[in-house]
Design a protein around this motif. Structure first.
Motif, PDB file in Angstrom:
ATOM      1  N   PRO A  22      33.533  19.297   7.648  1.00  0.00           N
ATOM      2  CA  PRO A  22      34.959  19.012   7.414  1.00  0.00           C
ATOM      3  C   PRO A  22      35.622  19.911   6.369  1.00  0.00           C
ATOM      4  O   PRO A  22      36.839  19.837   6.209  1.00  0.00           O
ATOM      5  N   LEU A  23      34.854  20.718   5.685  1.00  0.00           N
ATOM      6  CA  LEU A  23      35.422  21.518   4.592  1.00  0.00           C
ATOM      7  C   LEU A  23      36.157  22.752   5.093  1.00  0.00           C
ATOM      8  O   LEU A  23      35.824  23.311   6.138  1.00  0.00           O
ATOM      9  N   GLU A  24      37.119  23.190   4.320  1.00  0.00           N
ATOM     10  CA  GLU A  24      37.669  24.533   4.455  1.00  0.00           C
ATOM     11  C   GLU A  24      36.700  25.517   3.799  1.00  0.00           C
ATOM     12  O   GLU A  24      35.965  25.155   2.880  1.00  0.00           O
ATOM     13  N   ARG A  25      36.758  26.771   4.250  1.00  0.00           N
ATOM     14  CA  ARG A  25      35.815  27.722   3.661  1.00  0.00           C
ATOM     15  C   ARG A  25      36.048  27.853   2.155  1.00  0.00           C
ATOM     16  O   ARG A  25      35.117  28.073   1.383  1.00  0.00           O
ATOM     17  N   GLU A  26      37.299  27.709   1.735  1.00  0.00           N
ATOM     18  CA  GLU A  26      37.621  27.797   0.312  1.00  0.00           C
ATOM     19  C   GLU A  26      36.941  26.698  -0.517  1.00  0.00           C
ATOM     20  O   GLU A  26      36.738  26.862  -1.719  1.00  0.00           O
ATOM     21  N   ASP A  27      36.638  25.568   0.127  1.00  0.00           N
ATOM     22  CA  ASP A  27      36.023  24.457  -0.608  1.00  0.00           C
ATOM     23  C   ASP A  27      34.560  24.713  -0.968  1.00  0.00           C
ATOM     24  O   ASP A  27      34.025  24.079  -1.876  1.00  0.00           O
ATOM     25  N   LEU A  30      33.732  25.399  -4.692  1.00  0.00           N
ATOM     26  CA  LEU A  30      34.349  24.565  -5.739  1.00  0.00           C
ATOM     27  C   LEU A  30      33.333  24.005  -6.725  1.00  0.00           C
ATOM     28  O   LEU A  30      32.350  23.380  -6.329  1.00  0.00           O
ATOM     29  N   VAL A  97      29.778  32.399   2.422  1.00  0.00           N
ATOM     30  CA  VAL A  97      29.278  31.267   3.205  1.00  0.00           C
ATOM     31  C   VAL A  97      28.458  31.782   4.384  1.00  0.00           C
ATOM     32  O   VAL A  97      27.358  31.275   4.671  1.00  0.00           O
ATOM     33  N   PRO A 159      43.309  16.317  -1.667  1.00  0.00           N
ATOM     34  CA  PRO A 159      42.766  16.572  -0.325  1.00  0.00           C
ATOM     35  C   PRO A 159      41.768  15.496   0.096  1.00  0.00           C
ATOM     36  O   PRO A 159      41.076  14.919  -0.730  1.00  0.00           O
ATOM     37  N   THR A 160      41.738  15.260   1.375  1.00  0.00           N
ATOM     38  CA  THR A 160      40.809  14.303   1.976  1.00  0.00           C
ATOM     39  C   THR A 160      39.597  15.055   2.505  1.00  0.00           C
ATOM     40  O   THR A 160      39.747  16.062   3.196  1.00  0.00           O
TER      41      THR A 160
END
Lengths: 444, 444, 444, 444
Positions: A22-27, A30, A97, A159-160
């Motif tokens: 479910p993550l964006e690549r930017e996440d 983090l 990633v 964010p969810t």
């Protein structure tokens, strides 16, 4: 046996990646504070673990894809060598990633070959070490959830992680006390399945009679503590806890949104109402201890908790002998070589990553699948404890100071991962785990 | 009884002042770090204790000489009110030394009257609380020594607290192991004399068989640990300890003078040679733990230590029944209503404020009069522990997290102050107490 | 000449000791923050200055009373060697006050002999260096006052340095603007008397026409700034200033007592009413700058200030030619070989250690004897500036970054110490000096 | 005019995005220290600038795509409102890169419409403000390069921003001194093109005769300073600089790789040899000042630098009148409405993001295209300086304390962006800009 180990290995490895879906690549990079790690780092470090403690030892042909990884993805094993500074893990934009997923694939292929090698002279050691690696990866899956929750929460856009239907604000029963007679008891893991070294050796311990609350403290109950000035009354707190309350300006559990008319809390499913019957979670050990004192109770010792949980497990086992076990649980148990424990209807496989109100009925509830439960026990060695030799011995033993034991399991634990003797441990000021409160008291 | 309480009171109060006699007036305000307090502050705070917990409660005519003192000399009793910030105690040039001595006189006169009042309806409570105040002041006398040592030590002029003849570098015997069978035992204080609330309640505890070293680790033995790379080998250390070694750049015990061809250490009697047979002292719990691991041993639990010390006390008592007790000890015991314990030839009354080599002979040596002994036990409540009600309940209970128990006594403890069940506690990183190492191990 | 130098030396040395007379011995070691120094340290360091830069160089028979002093009392002269850490000066209980006074006596005797030696081949250099030492000691006398004020102020007992009668809350006239034509001007010291190296070389500078306020900003005017939200409006502040306001939670000048219905401020004469007409003092450069912006004005440059002050001095000199100079001023001038400057009715010799309301009448007022005046000029070298060779060259030059120039003098400056070209310098966040605000503006 | 403004707008906006093209998506969030910003944040903030200072003011139909952006991408404009904490910009995984690019597109479309609206009553103000926005974005393009360099450099994998052929280690000529007569001069921007408010007003300033070195200090020359103990000799340093050297343990310029037999430095093109003739770069103002002192020279004042650069520009203009200007430069000048300056053969448009050795020949070299040049001038307001009204006035004025002026331009500056009067400013401890050293001295 290795077929099932390989299967267990692959399932676990796949699940780590799918939890990230479910993550964006930017996440993936983090890291909001030093004590959390980025998703990408978890994916790489768990891979490093198999590379370091299996492939580099047991597979003489193994070649690492990048020599830098030995340092970059070493968490804390001084016996292996230097480590990239923990607070800067979020600054490792490279490897990307995609490169980390390649790393996983590279190691998975080598592991599959190693586990398939029936003639390997160290076949048993390989299987045992692989299972340790699987349990290690499960721990990091749990950290993945608590870490990403922490890192997403600081973003004002709230964010969810993943959206799910809200859960009913079911009523919960009033708390009831379970009585235990105590006595001179055996503690620690017994049996032939996996356990961590810190659950051993099984040893005698004298426990006085005690009572345990049958469910966890709820949001509504914790709100009363707050309303009664809980965070302003030093007499309720340990001295170090009170100092932390001042320094950190704590006024509520970690994710309770402040200035909040609507009483919401940040969850992995986004901001949600704080249901009255839901267990309070993300409290520190200090808050748990202060709440207990306010409630004229206390936190259980880890031995009291284990005794009660072992009791519940024995009752379950007796019941299970008399009935057909649930098919899914049996499958999981088969794959794992072990069984899920009583009261564990929650956990990560439900896809709902937040604790839920206690079921009604008698007996201890919410032992494993909702919140870890702070105990008053400092984390230390059992009498006669010996860590494993070599760097792998750093896994548990060197942390035996200044931390408190939590028992049970949480909504992001895997059912097959927990058991009565499992000892989780965090600093008493830590709040980012799904940690809650179960009360104990001395018989009246 | 109150005559002897008054006598005990006055002796203790006088001794606090006479311990300060060797100081220059400029030394009375010294506070080199937040964790130490100035001599003047100790003189005032112990006075504040009697004022706050006796005179303001039991003497309705009592008037304090200065309202500011309530805040200035409150250490940590939130139940009483605000406290002047601890790290700034050294900045209180006013009240002056003369004013603090006046404050002492003022309180001493009021206390003498209160203790002399045979018709006071709370006479028993007053006597008991006074004894608590005396024990409290004895603890601060010990802190006076360790604090002024720390504060003088940072001065490049290396001031001497008091000069005394050097002690012979006597040989010491090689260490020997004492065996204890353990079993289900009673722990905690029993008897009718004074004890602190944290020594209660007496309770059952199961202790496996263990062995204890008959004397403390010496400077020469600790030097071997250093020479073997003890401070460079992470595998010997707890994780938090290793982090502290790095942060603090520890390479030796606190007062070992570095770059030191002549192997000296700073003592209250000035820089002195580090005698080989002298117990190593001013080590942290982390260093004690690392040394023990290096020596293939471990630290004792506080229960093991207490069991062994109780054993030694019982043997002494039996011997004493058969012989006339030493006259001076008997006097002290009379004044105090209690007796001194075995192996306690040292302590503050000898006037030599540094640990000494172990005597020869059999049996446990150096239990009380040389160095406090780190245990591996985290400081926590005994089962069923209840702190006293009110602000006085903050004395011990609120510190029951993150600290380690030390047992025994030191060269600046009073012989009448210690006993087998006495629980001292400090953070594992603390080094400014006279803390040393006694090894334990599991039977082979 | 050396007789008057010796007289000047002795007067200055005596005055340092007599300024300490109102203190308790306990006050001599006070250092409430790293940026202030204890009285005892000032007494010792000024002595060290004569020892280091005169006796050790020019008196081959000189023997220091203690080799430790070279390090202990070196402030910042790297060319001399190591320095005891500045933040720990308050921890030097030894040498005692008595020993420091002995040190002063020892050096004073040697200095008297050196100054009396008419055949010394370096006689002129000795006289010049002695005058530098005198000016250095005067600067430390001023720091003595500001430092002890800071250190006493943190004591809740609010000790008074010395009690004096309160000053009348005289009215002050409304501010008036003085106009200056500017142009291509000469800046920096000229003449044959003493000046610091940073006042040289005299050089050309172009200054546009400007206006200067004839008196300092008062408490009442500054209160209006506060009432108008001055501390809550970022648009009034430099970015670094605004950050400091947040970090330090500034809401008023340093010694304004908060929660203060009665509008008092802490002074060297104890807490006193904040008189409306008294100049606001103990403001940082950032506050001065923000106030000026709020008042639609600006701070003067140091060149504007110097131009105006030189103007005033020239007018005074002209007037003095026509009249008999005040006898006392003449005496002081005689002793010093220089004269006191216009508008300097205040200063340390009045015995009133707080700024006073401006006199009425025309012309620039409050130039020297009340508050140093922040300029907008960063402290830097004049074109062609060369520091003295050797360690003494560290006196001024190495501080030429990040600090702001203040001009004038204060209520604790000596009248003979100040002049139009004198450059004082502090960091813009510093508030513990007697620093105030004189406004400037561009002609309309 | 607006067509060319639109063209300039679009070119600048496109270039920001294309500068990011070599990055991995993971790099867009990198923020290795609080003083650098992530590439994504630069892309968003420059967009926010046009949204805030143009669209929200001049386009009444404009709707922001997300209300959160107002806070998230406000850098420091208190007049606009709250700002997301600067040190946490790297933690904003959302909005994603794709969302930020959408935001850019959204604003670009609205800006294109606004600039195309010939009937807008504020058409001139819009054009002027747009040009300010373009210059603002160019500054952020430069910061993009220095920030990403810093953030990539901490990765042990030493990632390359973009690979380019290595540059020849050309010889450079020995330094030569240019003489300038000084006098009463006009300073500050004049002309009709764009300049920042801090370059105004043009004003008179007296400058004494001075000499300026014709090229920048090289790596080889700086190495001599190091070899001569430059970082160990306090007499060469400003006091604050020396303190910084100790705290930061500086031993060489920022990107010189330590323990480096091969003398390499980290560049945007990866680790490269440190060529002897290449200008030393990434030195702090303190290092520049210390080097100058070691070299018996000094840093120029900003006025000296401007005078010399204006001189060079005038000579160039004269030469250009006599010859056809270079076609490409003419094009750029046309698009920009202004011309490129002398000595500016480098700069960001060359695609080589590192300073290069000086060309041979007479006259001042390396004025703009290699390294910014530290001056000794503190950044402050020119006489009569007035910041723009409103929040836009926070652009430059509020930073006028504690920073030093740098003059010139660098290898990542745009040729059209620089001019003799341009004032760049950073704290003297800052090293992550392409900052180098040009020496000045007083005539012999």
């Amino acid at each position: 046996m290795s077929e099932s180990v390989l299967q267990l290995y692959q399932q676990t490895r796949d699940q780590s990646v799918s939890f990230c879906a479910p993550l964006e690549r930017e996440d993936y990079s983090l890291q909001a504070e030093a004590f959390v790690s980025p998703p990408k780092w978890h994916l790489a470090h768990t891979t490093w673990f198999f590379e370091t403690f299996l492939l580099k030892i047991f597979d003489r042909n193994y070649v690492t894809p990048n020599d830098c990884y030995e340092v970059l993805f070493n968490s804390y094993y001084n016996g292996i060598g230097e480590q990239f500074p923990r607070p800067k893990r979020g600054l490792l934009s490279r490897p990307t990633v995609a490169q980390v997923l390649d790393y996983r694939l590279h190691v998975d292929r080598a592991m599959a070959a190693l586990l398939a090698d029936k003639s390997h002279p160290e076949r048993d050691a390989i299987a045992a070490r692989t299972i340790l690696g699987v349990e290690h990866e499960r721990q990091h899956q749990e950290l993945f959830f608590t870490d990403i929750k922490y890192s997403l929460a600081i973003n004002p856009m709230a964010p969810t992680y993943i959206d799910v239907p809200n859960i009913d604000d079911t009523q919960t029963a009033p708390p009831a006390w379970q009585h235990y007679a105590g006595g001179l008891q055996e503690m620690g893991f017994s049996g032939s399945n996996f356990c961590f070294d810190n659950e051993l050796p099984r040893h005698k311990s004298y426990v006085a009679a005690f009572e345990l609350c049958d469910r966890l403290v709820t949001n509504a109950e914790y709100q009363q503590f707050i309303d009664d000035g809980g965070y302003q009354r030093p007499e309720l707190w340990l001295a170090d806890g009170w100092a932390t309350v001042q320094t950190e300006a704590w006024r509520a559990p970690l994710y309770w949104l402040s200035d909040d008319e609507n009483a919401t809390e940040y969850t992995l499913h986004g901001p949600r109402p704080r249901h009255a019957a839901t267990p309070v979670t993300h409290v520190s050990g200090y808050e748990a201890d202060a709440y207990a004192r306010w409630a004229n109770a206390r936190l259980p010792t880890e031995f009291e908790w284990e005794l009660a949980a072992a009791d519940a497990a024995a009752a379950d086992a007796a019941a299970a002998d008399a009935a057909a076990a649930d098919a899914a649980a049996a499958d999981a148990a088969a794959a794992d070589g072990k069984e899920a424990f009583s009261g564990n209807s929650g956990g990560v496989d439900t896809g709902y990553y937040h604790p839920r109100p206690a079921a009604t009925g008698t007996g201890l509830k919410q032992l494993y699948g909702d919140c870890w439960q702070w105990t008053q026990s400092a984390y230390g060695p059992y009498p006669g404890y010996k860590p494993s030799p070599g760097a792998i011995g750093e896994y548990n033993g060197k942390f035996m100071s200044n931390q408190w034991v939590l028992r049970g399991g949480s909504c992001v634990s895997k059912a097959q991962q927990v058991r009565p003797s499992y000892r989780n441990f965090f600093y008493p000021q830590d709040r980012w785990q799904f940690s809650g409160i179960r009360l104990a008291r001395d018989p009246g």
